[in-house]
Design an enzyme around this catalytic site. Structure first.
Site, short mmCIF file in Angstrom:
data_model
loop_
_atom_site.label_atom_id
_atom_site.label_comp_id
_atom_site.label_asym_id
_atom_site.label_seq_id
_atom_site.Cartn_x
_atom_site.Cartn_y
_atom_site.Cartn_z
N TRP A 163 -9.07 7.89 -8.18
CA TRP A 163 -10.24 8.19 -9.01
C TRP A 163 -10.10 7.65 -10.41
O TRP A 163 -11.02 7.06 -10.98
CB TRP A 163 -10.53 9.70 -9.02
CG TRP A 163 -11.43 10.04 -7.87
CD1 TRP A 163 -11.05 10.51 -6.64
CD2 TRP A 163 -12.85 9.84 -7.82
NE1 TRP A 163 -12.15 10.61 -5.83
CE2 TRP A 163 -13.26 10.22 -6.53
CE3 TRP A 163 -13.79 9.38 -8.72
CZ2 TRP A 163 -14.61 10.15 -6.13
CZ3 TRP A 163 -15.14 9.32 -8.32
CH2 TRP A 163 -15.52 9.69 -7.04
N ASN B 57 -10.67 2.89 2.65
CA ASN B 57 -10.24 2.69 1.26
C ASN B 57 -11.22 1.86 0.43
O ASN B 57 -11.53 2.20 -0.70
CB ASN B 57 -8.86 2.03 1.22
CG ASN B 57 -8.39 1.81 -0.19
OD1 ASN B 57 -8.28 2.75 -0.97
ND2 ASN B 57 -8.13 0.56 -0.55
N TRP C 93 1.83 1.78 -3.46
CA TRP C 93 0.81 2.42 -4.32
C TRP C 93 0.94 3.94 -4.18
O TRP C 93 0.85 4.68 -5.16
CB TRP C 93 -0.61 1.98 -3.93
CG TRP C 93 -1.05 0.74 -4.62
CD1 TRP C 93 -1.14 -0.51 -4.08
CD2 TRP C 93 -1.46 0.61 -6.00
NE1 TRP C 93 -1.58 -1.39 -5.04
CE2 TRP C 93 -1.79 -0.74 -6.22
CE3 TRP C 93 -1.59 1.51 -7.06
CZ2 TRP C 93 -2.25 -1.21 -7.45
CZ3 TRP C 93 -2.02 1.04 -8.30
CH2 TRP C 93 -2.35 -0.29 -8.48
N TRP D 173 -15.60 11.63 -13.34
CA TRP D 173 -14.78 11.32 -12.17
C TRP D 173 -14.13 12.59 -11.59
O TRP D 173 -13.82 12.65 -10.41
CB TRP D 173 -13.70 10.29 -12.51
CG TRP D 173 -12.77 10.70 -13.61
CD1 TRP D 173 -12.92 10.44 -14.95
CD2 TRP D 173 -11.54 11.45 -13.49
NE1 TRP D 173 -11.88 10.98 -15.66
CE2 TRP D 173 -11.01 11.60 -14.79
CE3 TRP D 173 -10.85 12.01 -12.42
CZ2 TRP D 173 -9.82 12.29 -15.06
CZ3 TRP D 173 -9.66 12.69 -12.68
CH2 TRP D 173 -9.16 12.83 -13.98
N TRP E 193 -19.80 12.38 -20.31
CA TRP E 193 -20.37 12.00 -19.01
C TRP E 193 -21.78 12.53 -18.89
O TRP E 193 -22.13 13.51 -19.57
CB TRP E 193 -19.49 12.57 -17.89
CG TRP E 193 -18.08 12.07 -17.96
CD1 TRP E 193 -17.03 12.71 -18.53
CD2 TRP E 193 -17.56 10.83 -17.45
NE1 TRP E 193 -15.89 11.96 -18.43
CE2 TRP E 193 -16.17 10.80 -17.76
CE3 TRP E 193 -18.11 9.75 -16.77
CZ2 TRP E 193 -15.35 9.73 -17.42
CZ3 TRP E 193 -17.29 8.69 -16.43
CH2 TRP E 193 -15.92 8.68 -16.76
N GLU F 230 0.84 -1.21 0.00
CA GLU F 230 0.00 0.00 0.00
C GLU F 230 0.87 1.25 0.00
O GLU F 230 0.58 2.23 -0.69
CB GLU F 230 -0.95 0.01 1.19
CG GLU F 230 -2.03 -1.05 1.14
CD GLU F 230 -2.82 -1.06 -0.16
OE1 GLU F 230 -3.22 0.02 -0.65
OE2 GLU F 230 -3.03 -2.15 -0.72
#
Ligand SMILES: Cc1cc2nc3c(=O)[nH]c(=O)nc-3n(C[C@H](O)[C@H](O)[C@H](O)COP(=O)(O)OP(=O)(O)OC[C@H]3O[C@@H](n4cnc5c(N)ncnc54)[C@H](O)[C@@H]3O)c2cc1C
Length: 478
Positions: free
Chosen positions: A393, A352, A288, A370, A317, A285
């Site tokens: 996102w 998360n 990331w 988004w 969108w 993590e």
């Protein structure tokens, strides 16, 4: 006496393991500077709760610097493009040649530092910048063909190899310096939130994120001693509080990522060897976080509203304001999504797994841009971080680097049944559903459409909206 140095603190409000502070102190006695830029923060959509957290930590930093005899200048400059002249005034007044600061990775931050550096050079002063925020210098983890990695697994593999060779060391603590005799008084008042033009934060919210001496260290230590061992089992269950909740502390630099690494490897005496799967997953993590910082450095356009995948930049969108508002305030009629959005509003933080469910629901089931979700998160997260937020996102929206394939859409109801099986998390944030049984609570109207509840019906059909999203994305991808 060696020449006086200026150490400029930004998103790194700590005195231990601090690259710029250590280098500055090596060069001579220091004066510290913090610049508060509320208008710039608003441009960046920084959440009030994050700014409050920053100001509270600034108070703590001021005390810590006092013990080191390092005076702190607190400047208020609304926009970064106005920093250079004010900075020069201080440097001239205090007869300082060198400014030291840690690098920040956003595009605006990079541009600011470039301008300041050029301006100072013109005036025969120097801005020294240090790598500090990530484990490895951004730009330094490259494939064999010297290209940035676009796949997390491959990036991680190379990082593992590097860590195996050597864990990056923490910077030594700096000694206290002799009291300085200054020929002027320094502005050192920390303004309140309202003086900076923001609304106050409720004390109950502040209490969720303490700033007391050593708190973050203890939290890290406790996590490493106990919770990290089960992290692989518990991290996906939002009611379990199985993750570290250190993100706000990492984000404004109360803790450094090197300190987290060394805490993690402390039981293996600093060797790159982890005995528990939970430790391994937690390291991943942190990686990331690292990956997204490196991505932001290589592809700064993603911070300007651009999709990482150019083919999805033009995706159309839905313009659905009432759906967006329902999502923002936790009134979509999908309990796990609403619980997450209410947790965000109440605490400034969201688990998360629920961030993923909620972001995917907005960008896929509601087919809403988004970027609007990214902005809302940033405006409310205490740990709001450009690289991680954008990365998260764009992962969920399938527009990002190494993102989830567009046809793999989470079903929020099955996610809810799997990761909140007893409904504890939903009950905590949606008290109006408290009385429902463990089956009904995940989708109240599914089994009893006429049920009378003070809770909205789903604003979208999950099955149909999933198919709509897949079809819509397919047209753009093929
Ligand atoms: C849509 C979306 C938006 C997000 N926005 C942010 C954000 O603005 N700021 C932020 O710090 N994280 C963000 N994340 C990542 C992640 O949700 C949080 O870092 C995590 O929930 C923080 O909780 P923790 O400290 O208990 O994490 P832990 O599980 O204990 O992990 C330790 C640390 O690793 C880092 N980390 C963990 N997971 C990720 C991840 N997926 N991506 C990047 N870093 C990670 C964080 O610094 C975290 O504190 C986002 C994720 C998604 C899906």
């Amino acid at each position: 006496m060696p020449p006086l140095q200026l150490i400029w603190f930004r998103q790194d409000l700590r005195i231990h393991d601090h690259a710029a502070l250590w280098h500055a102190r090596q060069a001579g006695p220091c004066i510290a500077l913090v610049i508060l830029s509320p208008a710039q923060w608003q441009l960046h959509n920084d959440a009030t709760i994050k700014i409050d957290f920053y100001l509270r930590q600034l108070k703590a930093l001021q005390q810590q610097l006092l013990l080191l005899n390092i005076p702190l200048i607190i400047e208020h400059i609304d926009y970064w493009h106005n920093v250079s002249p004010s900075l020069l005034i201080w440097l001239n007044k205090l007869n300082i040649q060198n400014v030291h600061a840690n690098i920040e990775y956003g595009d605006n931050e990079h541009h600011r530092d470039q301008l300041i550096s050029e301006y100072l050079t013109q005036h025969k002063k120097t801005l020294f910048l240090y790598h500090d925020r990530s484990i490895f210098q951004v730009g330094s983890i490259l494939s064999k063909s010297q290209q940035p990695y676009k796949v997390f697994g491959a990036f991680k593999k190379t990082v593992y190899e590097q860590l195996n060779i050597c864990l990056p060391q923490c910077f030594p603590s700096v000694d206290s310096q002799h009291q300085l005799q200054l020929n002027c008084t320094l502005p050192n008042k920390i303004p309140t939130l309202t003086e900076l033009g923001f609304n106050d934060i409720a004390p109950e919210q502040q209490a969720l994120w303490p700033i007391t001496e050593g708190y973050a260290w203890k939290k890290l230590d406790d996590f490493i001693q106990h919770d990290v061992l089960d992290y692989d089992q518990t991290r996906d269950f939002p009611a379990a509080q199985g993750s570290s909740q250190l993100s706000p502390y990492l984000n404004i630099g109360i803790l450094s990522v090197r300190q987290c690494l060394h805490a993690l490897f402390s039981s293996s005496h600093g060797q790159f060897h982890l005995r528990h799967h939970g430790q391994q997953i937690w390291l991943d993590e942190l990686l990331w976080r690292e990956f997204y910082q490196h991505i932001l450095f290589h592809y700064p356009q993603i911070s300007k509203g651009k999709s990482f995948k150019p083919e999805l930049q033009q995706l159309k969108w839905r313009d659905a304001e009432s759906d967006l508002i329902a999502w923002q305030h936790g009134h979509t009629g999908i309990p796990i999504v609403d619980a997450g959005m209410r947790q965000l509003l109440a605490t400034g933080w969201m688990h998360n797994r629920v961030r993923m469910i909620s972001a995917m629901f907005l960008s896929k089931n509601l087919l809403i841009d988004w970027r609007l979700g990214e902005q809302w998160f940033m405006q409310h997260l205490i740990d709001g971080d450009l690289a991680a937020n954008n990365g998260g996102w764009q992962w969920c929206a399938s527009t990002g680097v190494d993102a989830v394939p567009y046809f793999r859409i989470f079903n929020p109801m099955t996610q809810s049944q799997r990761f909140d099986p007893h409904g504890h998390y939903i009950r905590q944030w949606l008290p109006e559903l408290k009385h429902l049984d463990n089956k009904t609570i995940h989708m109240p109207y599914q089994y009893q459409p006429d049920m009378q509840l003070n809770y909205p019906k789903p604003i979208v059909d999950l099955k149909q909206s999933r198919l709509r999203a897949i079809e819509h994305f397919r047209l753009h991808v093929n």
